[in-house]
Design a protein around this motif. Structure first.
Motif: not given
Length: 247
Positions: A6-20
């Protein structure tokens, strides 16, 4: 049997998006998750995002420009940046010395051998050799990317014979074929749509492929927290989360 990254990038402090997106990648049964930089800043939960990703043994974290700024305590506004100094000061104050020491060790890029191909994962095009955290490694952002431009700025990958590079930084997904496949993963949590984005790479001994994945999250939670808690939160939300037609 196929394996998955799995590849992700640029979470930028968004915990709701990260956990999703992590829940989605866990459901995909990814063997590894690679984050290609910028865990922190802009969103309201830099500490929580960094702590969660650091706590997972299946996550590899690559250095982003905001991560590097934290490691270097660089709070000055960078050229063409829309992140004010007072915001960076506030965010860095919420993070710990232990986290800083771990971020300081993030690699500039990693490679994986998948189905006979060499895949690279980086925040963006970078200068080689990169010998010190004190040196700023990232090439200027291409606002209108083309195969020719990417071939030039990603030339540091030529000697590695990379077949594809997965990266972020611009927050906008793109798939361009030049000397190699250039894949901008897109931002998990810093763009106008309330959707956390990522990529799943599948491979076995016969080859590899990738596909884009996404999952919705509640952006209203992020907006409320940014406006109430963050220095310049209204400015940052307007710039990074609202569509230009809404301004």
């Amino acid at each position: 049997m196929k394996k998955k990254i799995g590849v992700i990038s640029d979470v930028h402090g968004n915990f709701a998006a990260l956990t999703a997106i992590l829940q989605l990648l866990d459901e995909e049964k990814c063997n590894e998750i690679i984050h290609t930089g910028d865990v922190i800043s802009i969103g309201p939960n830099s500490f929580e995002c960094l702590e969660l990703l650091l706590s997972r043994s299946d996550v590899t974290l690559v250095l982003g420009n905001h991560d590097r700024d934290f490691a270097m305590n660089h709070t000055a506004v960078r050229n063409l940046s829309n992140v004010p100094a007072e915001h960076k000061v506030q965010v860095f104050a919420t993070l710990t010395e232990e986290q800083r020491q771990k971020v300081e060790k993030f690699p500039l890029f990693v490679t994986r051998n998948c189905g006979g191909a060499t895949l690279a994962f980086a925040h963006y095009a970078f200068v080689q050799p990169w010998t010190s955290m004190e040196d700023y490694p990232f090439m200027p952002l291409q606002t209108e990317p083309t195969a020719e431009k990417f071939d030039k700025i990603f030339a540091s990958l030529d000697k590695m014979n990379c077949d594809a590079v997965f990266f972020g930084h611009k927050h906008s997904p793109c798939d361009i074929v030049g000397k190699r496949i250039y894949v901008d993963v897109g931002s998990v949590g810093c763009h106008p749509d309330p959707i956390a984005c990522g990529i799943v790479i599948e491979y076995d001994e016969n080859g590899w492929s990738y596909r884009r994945v996404s999952v919705p999250y509640d952006m209203n939670v992020i907006r409320k927290a940014m406006l109430e808690k963050l220095a310049c939160g209204d400015h940052l939300f307007d710039y990074y989360f609202l569509k230009h037609s809404d301004k």
